[in-house]
Scaffold this motif. Structure first.
Motif, short mmCIF file in Angstrom:
data_model
loop_
_atom_site.label_atom_id
_atom_site.label_comp_id
_atom_site.label_asym_id
_atom_site.label_seq_id
_atom_site.Cartn_x
_atom_site.Cartn_y
_atom_site.Cartn_z
N ARG A 117 8.11 28.31 7.38
CA ARG A 117 7.10 27.49 8.05
C ARG A 117 5.82 28.29 8.30
NH1 ARG A 117 10.76 24.28 12.59
NH2 ARG A 117 11.76 22.84 11.14
N ARG A 118 6.00 29.52 8.72
CA ARG A 118 4.84 30.37 8.98
C ARG A 118 4.04 30.60 7.70
NH1 ARG A 118 7.43 34.50 10.76
NH2 ARG A 118 7.68 33.57 12.82
N ASN A 119 4.77 30.82 6.62
CA ASN A 119 4.13 31.06 5.33
C ASN A 119 3.43 29.81 4.82
OD1 ASN A 119 3.77 32.83 2.88
ND2 ASN A 119 4.88 31.14 1.93
N ALA A 120 4.02 28.64 5.10
CA ALA A 120 3.45 27.39 4.60
C ALA A 120 2.07 27.14 5.18
CB ALA A 120 4.37 26.22 4.95
N LYS A 121 1.83 27.61 6.39
CA LYS A 121 0.53 27.38 7.02
C LYS A 121 -0.58 28.14 6.32
CE LYS A 121 2.40 26.45 11.62
NZ LYS A 121 2.43 26.83 13.04
N MET A 129 -8.73 18.94 3.10
CA MET A 129 -7.91 18.06 2.27
C MET A 129 -6.44 18.09 2.68
SD MET A 129 -10.09 16.66 0.35
CE MET A 129 -9.04 15.82 -0.84
N ILE A 130 -6.15 18.71 3.81
CA ILE A 130 -4.77 18.84 4.27
C ILE A 130 -4.60 18.12 5.61
CG2 ILE A 130 -3.00 20.46 5.07
CD1 ILE A 130 -3.50 20.59 2.06
N ILE A 131 -3.55 17.33 5.70
CA ILE A 131 -3.13 16.78 7.00
C ILE A 131 -1.90 17.55 7.43
CG2 ILE A 131 -2.31 14.76 8.24
CD1 ILE A 131 -3.84 13.01 6.34
N ASP A 132 -2.04 18.32 8.49
CA ASP A 132 -0.98 19.20 8.96
C ASP A 132 -0.10 18.47 9.97
OD1 ASP A 132 0.67 21.24 9.79
OD2 ASP A 132 -0.93 22.59 10.42
N LEU A 133 1.17 18.29 9.59
CA LEU A 133 2.16 17.65 10.47
C LEU A 133 3.31 18.61 10.68
CD1 LEU A 133 2.22 14.23 8.57
CD2 LEU A 133 1.04 14.67 10.73
N ASP A 134 3.01 19.87 10.83
CA ASP A 134 3.97 20.96 10.89
C ASP A 134 5.36 20.51 11.38
OD1 ASP A 134 4.96 23.56 10.84
OD2 ASP A 134 4.38 23.92 12.93
N PRO A 135 6.41 20.72 10.52
CA PRO A 135 6.45 21.48 9.28
C PRO A 135 6.11 20.67 8.02
CG PRO A 135 8.66 20.81 9.86
CD PRO A 135 7.76 20.31 10.97
N PHE A 136 5.73 19.40 8.19
CA PHE A 136 5.29 18.60 7.05
C PHE A 136 3.79 18.80 6.85
CE2 PHE A 136 8.95 16.42 8.82
CZ PHE A 136 9.68 16.04 7.71
N PHE A 146 4.62 17.34 1.52
CA PHE A 146 5.42 18.56 1.53
C PHE A 146 6.17 18.74 2.84
CE2 PHE A 146 2.07 19.34 -1.51
CZ PHE A 146 2.67 20.06 -2.52
N TYR A 147 7.30 19.44 2.73
CA TYR A 147 8.03 19.95 3.90
C TYR A 147 8.11 21.46 3.69
CZ TYR A 147 11.76 20.60 7.36
OH TYR A 147 12.51 21.00 8.45
N GLY A 148 7.33 22.21 4.48
CA GLY A 148 7.19 23.64 4.17
C GLY A 148 6.54 23.79 2.81
N ASN A 149 7.16 24.57 1.94
CA ASN A 149 6.65 24.75 0.58
C ASN A 149 7.26 23.77 -0.41
OD1 ASN A 149 5.04 26.88 1.31
ND2 ASN A 149 6.53 28.44 0.78
N GLU A 150 8.17 22.92 0.07
CA GLU A 150 8.93 22.05 -0.83
C GLU A 150 8.31 20.65 -0.89
OE1 GLU A 150 12.19 21.44 -3.46
OE2 GLU A 150 11.48 23.27 -2.50
N GLU A 151 7.95 20.22 -2.09
CA GLU A 151 7.40 18.88 -2.24
C GLU A 151 8.51 17.83 -2.07
OE1 GLU A 151 5.21 15.93 -5.48
OE2 GLU A 151 5.62 18.03 -6.02
N ILE A 152 8.19 16.76 -1.37
CA ILE A 152 9.07 15.61 -1.26
C ILE A 152 8.59 14.58 -2.26
CG2 ILE A 152 9.97 13.81 0.27
CD1 ILE A 152 9.29 15.64 2.63
N PRO A 153 9.31 14.35 -3.33
CA PRO A 153 8.85 13.40 -4.36
C PRO A 153 8.85 11.97 -3.81
CG PRO A 153 10.59 14.86 -5.21
CD PRO A 153 10.58 15.00 -3.73
N ILE A 154 7.70 11.33 -3.83
CA ILE A 154 7.57 9.96 -3.35
C ILE A 154 6.70 9.16 -4.32
CG2 ILE A 154 7.95 10.47 -0.91
CD1 ILE A 154 4.95 10.53 -0.49
N LEU A 225 4.25 7.22 13.46
CA LEU A 225 4.55 8.59 13.02
C LEU A 225 4.38 9.51 14.21
CD1 LEU A 225 3.67 10.34 9.72
CD2 LEU A 225 3.17 11.49 11.87
N VAL A 226 5.43 10.25 14.52
CA VAL A 226 5.43 11.11 15.71
C VAL A 226 5.12 12.54 15.32
CG1 VAL A 226 6.78 11.97 17.65
CG2 VAL A 226 7.12 9.63 16.83
N HIS A 227 4.05 13.06 15.90
CA HIS A 227 3.68 14.47 15.66
C HIS A 227 3.24 15.08 16.97
CE1 HIS A 227 2.17 18.10 13.95
NE2 HIS A 227 0.92 17.82 14.22
N LYS A 228 3.95 16.14 17.37
CA LYS A 228 3.63 16.79 18.65
C LYS A 228 2.62 17.91 18.45
CE LYS A 228 8.20 15.76 20.49
NZ LYS A 228 9.47 16.30 21.06
#
Length: 228
Positions: A117-121, A129-136, A146-154, A225-228
Motif C-alpha cells: 500500500r505504501r508503495n502504491a501511493k 488523473m488519479i482518484i485516491d481511495l486508499d488502498p483502491f 486498482f487495489y494497490g498495484n493490482e488492477e481489478i478487471p472491470i 461509496l465509503v472512503h474514510k
C-alpha cells in the motif's frame, strides 16, 4: 489479489509459506534458486518479494541489489541473521523491511500489505488523473481501477459506475442519479439494471480483494461509496 514472489533455498519453508499466502487470496510464485530469481521477477511482475539471506550461489543481499535494478516493488527479508549489522546491510541493499526468524506468518502478511500500500501511493505520476481511495485508486487516464498495484478487471460500464461513485464519495447517490449518469435517462424499471451493475462490480471487488464494504447500500434509495 496480490502477486508474491518467495525466494528461499529451503523448499519446505517455501511450501508452508506458499500455502498460507494462497489462503489469503494471494497469487504466489516460489523460487528455490537465487540464480533464477531475477528472471522470475521479470516474468511474474510481483507486487512484493520475500527473500532469505543465507542462500547458496548468491546471498540475499547481493540478490536484493540486483533485483533493485529492475523493480521498485517492496522487498522483505525473512532471515535468521538478526544482528544490527545484518539488518543494516539488508536495508542498505534496498530492502523495505527485515523480519527475524522465527516469525509469525500473520505478521508477515500484514507487513506485506502495508508495504504494498505504501508503495502504491508512489506509483501514480499524474496526480490530477488519479482518484485516491486508499488502498483502491482509479486511473482516469488509463480508465482502470486498482487495489494497490493490482488492477481489478472491470467492464466499461462498471468503470463508469465506480468513477461516478468515487467522484461522489461518502454521498448517498440515488438509483435515478446513477441511471441517468450511465444511460442518459431513467425510468423506474431501470432500477433493476442499476442493481445488477452494482452487484457485478461488488462481486469483482470482493473476489479480487476480499473487501466487501467499499460500496454500501442506502436502503430503498441507492448506494454510497465509503472512503474514510
Amino acid at each position: 489479489m496480490y502477486k508474491l514472489l518467495l525466494v528461499d533455498d529451503d523448499t519446505e519453508v517455501l511450501e508452508v509459506n506458499k500455502k498460507f499466502f494462497e489462503e489469503k487470496n494471494c497469487k504466489v510464485s516460489v523460487c528455490s534458486k537465487a540464480s533464477c530469481a531475477e528472471e522470475m521477477v521479470e516474468s511474474v511482475n510481483p507486487d512484493c518479494i520475500l527473500l532469505d539471506v543465507m542462500m547458496p550461489e548468491i546471498d540475499g543481499y547481493t540478490l536484493c541489489r540486483r533485483i533493485r535494478k529492475i523493480t521498485n516493488v517492496p522487498i522483505l527479508f525473512l532471515s535468521g541473521k538478526i544482528s544490527e549489522d545484518d539488518k543494516i546491510e539488508g536495508f542498505e541493499a534496498g530492502a523495505d523491511d527485515y523480519i527475524e526468524k522465527p516469525y509469525s506468518l500473520r505478521e508477515v502478511y500484514v507487513r506485506i500489505v502495508a508495504n504494498i500500500r505504501r508503495n502504491a501511493k508512489t506509483v501514480p505520476q499524474k496526480s490530477s488523473m488519479i482518484i485516491d481511495l486508499d488502498p483502491f485508486y482509479i486511473d482516469k487516464e488509463q480508465h482502470k481501477f486498482f487495489y494497490g498495484n493490482e488492477e481489478i478487471p472491470i467492464s466499461n460500464k462498471e468503470y463508469e459506475l465506480i468513477l461516478f461513485l468515487a467522484n461522489n464519495a461518502n454521498k448517498e447517490i440515488s438509483f435515478e442519479e446513477i441511471g441517468i449518469y450511465l444511460w442518459g435517462s431513467y425510468i423506474e424499471t431501470d432500477r433493476r439494471n442499476v442493481m445488477v451493475n452494482v452487484s457485478r462490480l461488488r462481486k469483482k471487488i470482493l473476489d479480487q480483494t476480499g473487501v466487501d464494504n467499499l460500496i454500501e447500500t442506502v436502503w430503498s434509495k441507492g448506494y454510497k461509496l465509503v472512503h474514510k
